[in-house]
Design a protein around this motif. Structure first.
Motif, PDB file in Angstrom:
ATOM      1  N   ARG A  33      24.102  -0.043  -5.300  1.00 29.39           N
ATOM      2  CA  ARG A  33      25.067   1.394  -5.453  1.00 29.39           C
ATOM      3  C   ARG A  33      24.447   2.325  -6.686  1.00 29.39           C
ATOM      4  NH1 ARG A  33      31.509   2.102  -6.527  1.00 29.39           N
ATOM      5  NH2 ARG A  33      31.561   3.705  -6.932  1.00 29.39           N
ATOM      6  N   SER A  34      23.643   1.066  -7.316  1.00 25.93           N
ATOM      7  CA  SER A  34      22.724   1.845  -8.339  1.00 25.93           C
ATOM      8  C   SER A  34      21.689   2.678  -8.584  1.00 25.93           C
ATOM      9  CB  SER A  34      23.407   0.850  -9.551  1.00 25.93           C
ATOM     10  OG  SER A  34      24.719  -0.025 -10.395  1.00 25.93           O
ATOM     11  N   ARG A  35      20.926   1.319  -7.452  1.00 29.17           N
ATOM     12  CA  ARG A  35      20.223   2.209  -6.736  1.00 29.17           C
ATOM     13  C   ARG A  35      19.956   3.692  -6.379  1.00 29.17           C
ATOM     14  NH1 ARG A  35      18.471  -3.125  -5.320  1.00 29.17           N
ATOM     15  NH2 ARG A  35      19.095  -2.525  -3.209  1.00 29.17           N
ATOM     16  N   GLY A  36      21.357   3.827  -4.963  1.00 29.34           N
ATOM     17  CA  GLY A  36      21.593   4.863  -4.721  1.00 29.34           C
ATOM     18  C   GLY A  36      22.191   5.434  -5.226  1.00 29.34           C
ATOM     19  N   LEU A  37      22.653   5.629  -6.040  1.00 32.23           N
ATOM     20  CA  LEU A  37      23.083   6.699  -6.859  1.00 32.23           C
ATOM     21  C   LEU A  37      21.661   7.777  -7.898  1.00 32.23           C
ATOM     22  CD1 LEU A  37      25.359   8.640  -8.368  1.00 32.23           C
ATOM     23  CD2 LEU A  37      25.704   7.006  -9.286  1.00 32.23           C
ATOM     24  N   ALA A  84       9.838  12.339 -10.843  1.00 38.12           N
ATOM     25  CA  ALA A  84      10.520  11.962 -10.528  1.00 38.12           C
ATOM     26  C   ALA A  84      10.656  11.208  -8.772  1.00 38.12           C
ATOM     27  CB  ALA A  84      11.653  13.249  -9.520  1.00 38.12           C
ATOM     28  N   LEU A  85       9.194  11.956  -8.059  1.00 39.63           N
ATOM     29  CA  LEU A  85       8.682  10.684  -7.116  1.00 39.63           C
ATOM     30  C   LEU A  85       8.234   9.546  -7.683  1.00 39.63           C
ATOM     31  CD1 LEU A  85       5.985  13.169  -6.006  1.00 39.63           C
ATOM     32  CD2 LEU A  85       8.460  12.777  -4.667  1.00 39.63           C
ATOM     33  N   ALA A  86       7.516   9.333  -8.996  1.00 39.57           N
ATOM     34  CA  ALA A  86       7.540   7.811  -9.604  1.00 39.57           C
ATOM     35  C   ALA A  86       8.480   7.423  -9.603  1.00 39.57           C
ATOM     36  CB  ALA A  86       6.723   8.010 -10.568  1.00 39.57           C
ATOM     37  N   GLY A  87      10.009   7.983 -10.071  1.00 37.29           N
ATOM     38  CA  GLY A  87      11.138   7.013  -9.995  1.00 37.29           C
ATOM     39  C   GLY A  87      11.759   6.506  -8.873  1.00 37.29           C
ATOM     40  N   LEU A  88      11.419   7.682  -7.620  1.00 33.80           N
ATOM     41  CA  LEU A  88      11.702   7.251  -6.479  1.00 33.80           C
ATOM     42  C   LEU A  88      10.326   5.770  -6.349  1.00 33.80           C
ATOM     43  CD1 LEU A  88      11.888  10.556  -4.400  1.00 33.80           C
ATOM     44  CD2 LEU A  88      13.503   8.848  -4.374  1.00 33.80           C
ATOM     45  N   ALA A  89       9.601   5.638  -6.319  1.00 36.94           N
ATOM     46  CA  ALA A  89       8.746   4.880  -5.832  1.00 36.94           C
ATOM     47  C   ALA A  89       9.398   3.582  -6.435  1.00 36.94           C
ATOM     48  CB  ALA A  89       7.163   4.999  -6.702  1.00 36.94           C
ATOM     49  N   ALA A  90       9.841   3.030  -8.133  1.00 39.41           N
ATOM     50  CA  ALA A  90      10.137   2.426  -8.518  1.00 39.41           C
ATOM     51  C   ALA A  90      11.556   1.847  -8.113  1.00 39.41           C
ATOM     52  CB  ALA A  90      10.385   3.056 -10.262  1.00 39.41           C
ATOM     53  N   LEU A  91      12.312   2.508  -7.914  1.00 40.40           N
ATOM     54  CA  LEU A  91      13.276   2.116  -7.243  1.00 40.40           C
ATOM     55  C   LEU A  91      13.495   1.654  -5.222  1.00 40.40           C
ATOM     56  CD1 LEU A  91      15.769   5.436  -7.705  1.00 40.40           C
ATOM     57  CD2 LEU A  91      16.438   3.015  -8.450  1.00 40.40           C
ATOM     58  N   GLU A  92      12.103   2.388  -5.129  1.00 44.82           N
ATOM     59  CA  GLU A  92      11.973   1.721  -3.456  1.00 44.82           C
ATOM     60  C   GLU A  92      11.153   0.217  -3.657  1.00 44.82           C
ATOM     61  OE1 GLU A  92      12.072   1.168   0.376  1.00 44.82           O
ATOM     62  OE2 GLU A  92      12.672   2.853  -1.441  1.00 44.82           O
ATOM     63  N   LEU A  93      10.862  -0.308  -5.375  1.00 46.65           N
ATOM     64  CA  LEU A  93       9.904  -1.252  -5.896  1.00 46.65           C
ATOM     65  C   LEU A  93      11.046  -2.326  -6.088  1.00 46.65           C
ATOM     66  CD1 LEU A  93       6.863  -0.790  -7.832  1.00 46.65           C
ATOM     67  CD2 LEU A  93       6.876  -1.738  -5.464  1.00 46.65           C
ATOM     68  N   VAL A 142       0.616  -1.140  -0.213  1.00 45.90           N
ATOM     69  CA  VAL A 142       0.191  -0.224  -0.243  1.00 45.90           C
ATOM     70  C   VAL A 142       1.013   1.044  -0.300  1.00 45.90           C
ATOM     71  CG1 VAL A 142      -1.637   1.273   1.297  1.00 45.90           C
ATOM     72  CG2 VAL A 142      -1.922  -0.709   1.371  1.00 45.90           C
ATOM     73  N   VAL A 143       1.718   1.114   1.011  1.00 42.29           N
ATOM     74  CA  VAL A 143       3.310   2.423   0.714  1.00 42.29           C
ATOM     75  C   VAL A 143       3.916   2.360  -0.085  1.00 42.29           C
ATOM     76  CG1 VAL A 143       4.916   3.023   1.920  1.00 42.29           C
ATOM     77  CG2 VAL A 143       3.607   2.414   3.332  1.00 42.29           C
ATOM     78  N   ALA A 144       3.963   1.362  -0.625  1.00 44.84           N
ATOM     79  CA  ALA A 144       4.298   1.996  -2.995  1.00 44.84           C
ATOM     80  C   ALA A 144       3.260   2.172  -3.557  1.00 44.84           C
ATOM     81  CB  ALA A 144       5.152   0.395  -3.229  1.00 44.84           C
ATOM     82  N   ALA A 145       2.603   2.071  -3.033  1.00 44.47           N
ATOM     83  CA  ALA A 145       1.201   2.155  -4.488  1.00 44.47           C
ATOM     84  C   ALA A 145       1.071   3.865  -3.776  1.00 44.47           C
ATOM     85  CB  ALA A 145      -0.051   1.746  -4.137  1.00 44.47           C
ATOM     86  N   ARG A 146       0.748   4.044  -2.799  1.00 47.10           N
ATOM     87  CA  ARG A 146       0.126   5.175  -2.859  1.00 47.10           C
ATOM     88  C   ARG A 146       1.927   6.267  -3.273  1.00 47.10           C
ATOM     89  NH1 ARG A 146      -0.680   5.515   3.862  1.00 47.10           N
ATOM     90  NH2 ARG A 146      -1.346   7.704   3.103  1.00 47.10           N
TER      91      ARG A 146
END
Length: 314
Positions: free
Chosen positions: A241-245, A298-307, A45-49
């Motif tokens: 490391r790639s995700r962090g950058l 950019a917010l969508a990119g952050l959500a994708a990285l967390e997924l 749910v957090v990822a979807a939100r």
């Protein structure tokens, strides 16, 4: 001959084995698994939100931008009201999704997101027609001063990201998350990267028209393509490391989108009369609502990285 203690221990082990295979034992194991399932549902749910927020940011940018641009065009075609209505509905559904903590897709949100995607596709066709019907057809002059070709793609991206948010929500506690039967994180990262490149092209066209008279006008045409490349690298390599950058770069783009509103406000103030003549200069100056589209992506990119991180850790 076994001692009494050994016999007692053997009896206990036998009893535990019987209990473990009994209905009581299976119920105990299911009870122990429930907290993990609930935790995974909460993470879903957090990822979807997060994706709902990204879609809402894009929809809000489209709503304000299309309202200004189509008002400047005097709404001479009644279809010019369509993106305002659809973007407003998409924004409302995104706010609803951000507040919704249930791990289930919502039919009304699904419908509004699909409508937004279809509106973006049709709007792109209308804008291309608007440019080509002018004298000279598809020329630089008409591309510069006709209907912006890339603008409707923002509402298409908003609808697509919102629809993906509902698909992620529908995964429940399953890992890894999937969208259109593809890995959710990598799929959303690809959509976001393409969206960043398209938005960069639109910004580059308009900033080129403005002759890049301010050095900061180079930022929206240099930083987002790097972010798109970092997202693609994180999706392909999948390393921490790639995700962090990529995560730090998405945060930079989030800030750039908000800062862009300030720069555009400064551009409005430089026109004759400044903010005292706001009713004319807001229409003639750089569009105030346009830069937050980078923030939404950019917010969508952050959500994708967390997924992607959750998928690697599952």
């Amino acid at each position: 001959m076994q001692s009494k203690k050994a016999k007692s221990e053997a009896a206990c082990r036998a009893f535990e084995g019987e209990v473990g295979d009994s209905t009581y034992g299976r119920a105990a194991r299911r009870s122990a698994a429930r907290p993990l399932a609930r935790q995974r549902e909460a993470e879903t749910v957090v990822a979807a939100r997060r994706l709902n927020r990204a879609a809402g940011m894009l929809a809000g940018s489209v709503l304000a931008d299309s309202a200004l641009e189509h008002y400047r065009g005097s709404f001479k075609n009644k279809a010019m009201f369509t993106p305002l209505i659809v973007a407003g509905l998409t924004l409302a559904m995104s706010i609803h999704g951000t507040a919704d903590k249930r791990p289930d897709a919502h039919r009304a949100r699904d419908g509004s997101y699909l409508l937004a995607a279809a509106t973006g596709a049709l709007g792109t066709g209308f804008h291309i027609y608007n440019v080509t019907k002018k004298v000279g057809g598809l020329s630089w002059q008409n591309v510069f001063y006709g209907a912006p070709l890339g603008a409707p793609m923002a509402i298409l991206l908003s609808g697509l990201l919102g629809f993906c948010s509902e698909r992620v929500r529908d995964n429940g506690g399953r890992r890894p998350h999937r969208v259109f039967n593809l890995p959710a994180g990598e799929t959303i990262a690809a959509v976001t990267a393409l969206g960043l490149l398209g938005t960069t092209g639109e910004a580059g066209l308009l900033h080129f028209r403005g002759a890049f008279h301010n050095p900061f006008m180079a930022l929206p045409v240099t930083l987002p393509p790097i972010g798109a490349g970092l997202l693609a690298r994180a999706a392909l390599k999948g390393g921490a490391r790639s995700r962090g950058l990529a995560r730090w770069w998405m945060r930079l783009l989030t800030a750039m989108g908000f800062a862009g509103v300030g720069f555009h406000a400064y551009g409005v103030s430089r026109n004759m009369g400044g903010w005292r003549n706001w009713s004319q200069n807001i229409l003639a100056g750089p569009p105030l609502p346009a830069p937050p589209s980078f923030t939404g992506l950019a917010l969508a990119g952050l959500a994708a990285l967390e997924l992607m991180r959750e998928a690697r850790d599952a």
